[in-house]
Design a protein around this motif. Structure first.
Motif, PDB file in Angstrom:
ATOM      1  N   ARG A   1     -15.912  17.874   4.113  1.00 33.35           N
ATOM      2  CA  ARG A   1     -16.423  19.212   4.409  1.00 33.35           C
ATOM      3  C   ARG A   1     -16.059  19.552   5.852  1.00 33.35           C
ATOM      4  NH1 ARG A   1     -21.085  19.523   7.410  1.00 33.35           N
ATOM      5  NH2 ARG A   1     -21.971  17.508   8.044  1.00 33.35           N
ATOM      6  N   TYR A   2     -16.430  20.752   6.278  1.00 32.78           N
ATOM      7  CA  TYR A   2     -16.250  21.170   7.664  1.00 32.78           C
ATOM      8  C   TYR A   2     -17.619  21.378   8.299  1.00 32.78           C
ATOM      9  CZ  TYR A   2     -11.229  21.738   7.133  1.00 32.78           C
ATOM     10  OH  TYR A   2      -9.891  21.498   6.937  1.00 32.78           O
ATOM     11  N   ALA A   3     -17.775  20.840   9.498  1.00 26.38           N
ATOM     12  CA  ALA A   3     -19.072  20.916  10.171  1.00 26.38           C
ATOM     13  C   ALA A   3     -19.410  22.341  10.593  1.00 26.38           C
ATOM     14  CB  ALA A   3     -19.083  19.993  11.390  1.00 26.38           C
ATOM     15  N   THR A   4     -18.388  23.138  10.868  1.00 30.37           N
ATOM     16  CA  THR A   4     -18.610  24.517  11.310  1.00 30.37           C
ATOM     17  C   THR A   4     -17.934  25.478  10.339  1.00 30.37           C
ATOM     18  OG1 THR A   4     -18.703  23.865  13.639  1.00 30.37           O
ATOM     19  CG2 THR A   4     -18.225  26.176  13.166  1.00 30.37           C
ATOM     20  N   SER A   5     -18.676  26.489   9.911  1.00 30.16           N
ATOM     21  CA  SER A   5     -18.094  27.532   9.065  1.00 30.16           C
ATOM     22  C   SER A   5     -18.810  28.843   9.335  1.00 30.16           C
ATOM     23  CB  SER A   5     -18.203  27.164   7.581  1.00 30.16           C
ATOM     24  OG  SER A   5     -19.548  27.079   7.178  1.00 30.16           O
TER      25      SER A   5
ATOM     26  N   PRO B   1     -13.368  19.245  10.814  1.00 26.59           N
ATOM     27  CA  PRO B   1     -13.446  18.448   9.588  1.00 26.59           C
ATOM     28  C   PRO B   1     -14.381  17.259   9.742  1.00 26.59           C
ATOM     29  CG  PRO B   1     -11.320  18.179  10.685  1.00 26.59           C
ATOM     30  CD  PRO B   1     -12.002  19.306  11.358  1.00 26.59           C
ATOM     31  N   ASP B   2     -15.184  17.039   8.703  1.00 29.98           N
ATOM     32  CA  ASP B   2     -16.190  15.979   8.719  1.00 29.98           C
ATOM     33  C   ASP B   2     -16.294  15.408   7.308  1.00 29.98           C
ATOM     34  OD1 ASP B   2     -18.292  14.277   9.187  1.00 29.98           O
ATOM     35  OD2 ASP B   2     -19.806  15.855   9.333  1.00 29.98           O
ATOM     36  N   GLY B   3     -15.517  14.360   7.024  1.00 32.52           N
ATOM     37  CA  GLY B   3     -15.475  13.829   5.667  1.00 32.52           C
ATOM     38  C   GLY B   3     -14.764  14.796   4.743  1.00 32.52           C
TER      39      GLY B   3
ATOM     40  N   ARG C   1     -12.112  27.216  -2.182  1.00 33.90           N
ATOM     41  CA  ARG C   1     -13.376  26.923  -1.500  1.00 33.90           C
ATOM     42  C   ARG C   1     -13.848  25.486  -1.727  1.00 33.90           C
ATOM     43  NH1 ARG C   1     -17.390  31.913  -2.975  1.00 33.90           N
ATOM     44  NH2 ARG C   1     -17.116  33.204  -1.102  1.00 33.90           N
ATOM     45  N   GLU C   2     -13.471  24.908  -2.841  1.00 38.38           N
ATOM     46  CA  GLU C   2     -14.010  23.602  -3.208  1.00 38.38           C
ATOM     47  C   GLU C   2     -12.935  22.517  -3.135  1.00 38.38           C
ATOM     48  OE1 GLU C   2     -15.736  24.226  -7.043  1.00 38.38           O
ATOM     49  OE2 GLU C   2     -16.984  25.907  -6.333  1.00 38.38           O
ATOM     50  N   THR C   3     -12.014  22.510  -4.069  1.00 37.36           N
ATOM     51  CA  THR C   3     -11.020  21.433  -4.149  1.00 37.36           C
ATOM     52  C   THR C   3     -10.160  21.365  -2.900  1.00 37.36           C
ATOM     53  OG1 THR C   3     -10.962  21.682  -6.558  1.00 37.36           O
ATOM     54  CG2 THR C   3      -9.155  20.473  -5.522  1.00 37.36           C
ATOM     55  N   LYS C   4      -9.539  22.479  -2.542  1.00 34.15           N
ATOM     56  CA  LYS C   4      -8.629  22.440  -1.398  1.00 34.15           C
ATOM     57  C   LYS C   4      -9.385  22.231  -0.090  1.00 34.15           C
ATOM     58  CE  LYS C   4      -4.371  24.497  -2.969  1.00 34.15           C
ATOM     59  NZ  LYS C   4      -3.275  25.454  -2.669  1.00 34.15           N
ATOM     60  N   LEU C   5     -10.530  22.846   0.045  1.00 33.26           N
ATOM     61  CA  LEU C   5     -11.316  22.644   1.257  1.00 33.26           C
ATOM     62  C   LEU C   5     -11.628  21.165   1.463  1.00 33.26           C
ATOM     63  CD1 LEU C   5     -14.239  24.741   2.609  1.00 33.26           C
ATOM     64  CD2 LEU C   5     -14.525  22.283   2.374  1.00 33.26           C
ATOM     65  N   ALA C   6     -12.071  20.490   0.413  1.00 34.30           N
ATOM     66  CA  ALA C   6     -12.412  19.075   0.524  1.00 34.30           C
ATOM     67  C   ALA C   6     -11.194  18.235   0.914  1.00 34.30           C
ATOM     68  CB  ALA C   6     -13.000  18.580  -0.788  1.00 34.30           C
TER      69      ALA C   6
END
Length: 207
Positions: free
Chosen positions: A181-185, A177-179, A146-151
């Protein structure tokens, strides 16, 4: 002399890797320094046989990280999902299972599942532009996924990323993807079949 040199290199590299993975398992804030590995240097460790599949590691943002052993629930859930995806998509994409992908910013993660373009060249690892969807099956690895891999996936422009959260029996979908993070979840519960962006008319049974 060559064998002695190689043995010394293995010992030296092994010491580095042991220190690296030990650090990754330590609590934060204890003041240890780490050694950063470029993607190219990590690839070289594999090419020289200084890393093998027995080491169970992956490169995340320049850090060599130990992969936890899969418990039975994770193992069978991943196997079932991989089989279903092969049956559903094998004529349209390649469905990879725990295979390394190439992230330009010093990343060589091994996502549980990757749906990649069928025309991806066979002489290189999949690049972000080859990837339709990445999936991580998550239980003990949920925080990392949720954190490391997502980023990292967002930063390197992976279009769509899913985590199959076994603890809460839900699918967590990340898009745009936006930086880092992901803009939509959004979250899908109770095993409801869900379509990915690449195949909007072909829902996936993920549960």
């Amino acid at each position: 002399m060559r064998s002695v040199t190689r043995a010394a290199a293995i010992v030296f590299s092994g010491a580095i890797l042991t220190g690296m993975t030990a650090f990754m398992e330590q609590p934060k804030g204890i003041g240890l320094e780490t050694m950063r590995f470029s993607g190219e240097r990590y690839d070289e460790l594999w090419a020289r046989g200084l890393l093998t599949s027995d080491d169970r590691v992956e490169l995340l943002d320049g850090q060599i990280v130990r992969k936890p052993e899969m418990n039975p629930r994770h193992l069978y859930s991943l196997s079932d999902l991989h089989t279903r995806l092969l049956l559903q998509f094998h004529t349209r994409v390649r469905v990879l299972n725990q295979s390394t992908i190439f992230l330009p910013q010093d990343g060589r993660p091994d996502p549980d599942i990757a749906l990649i373009r069928s025309g991806t060249p066979r002489d290189r690892l999949p690049l972000p532009e080859d990837i339709h969807l990445l999936v991580e099956v998550s239980d003990s690895t949920l925080a990392r996924d949720r954190e490391t891999k997502l980023a990292l996936y967002a930063r390197d422009n992976i279009t769509e990323y899913w985590t199959v959260n076994l603890e809460q029996n839900q699918l967590e979908v990340y898009r745009e993807p936006d930086g880092t993070r992901y803009a939509t979840s959004f979250t899908v519960k109770d095993g409801a079949a869900t379509a990915c962006l690449a195949f909007p008319n072909d829902p996936i049974d993920w549960g």
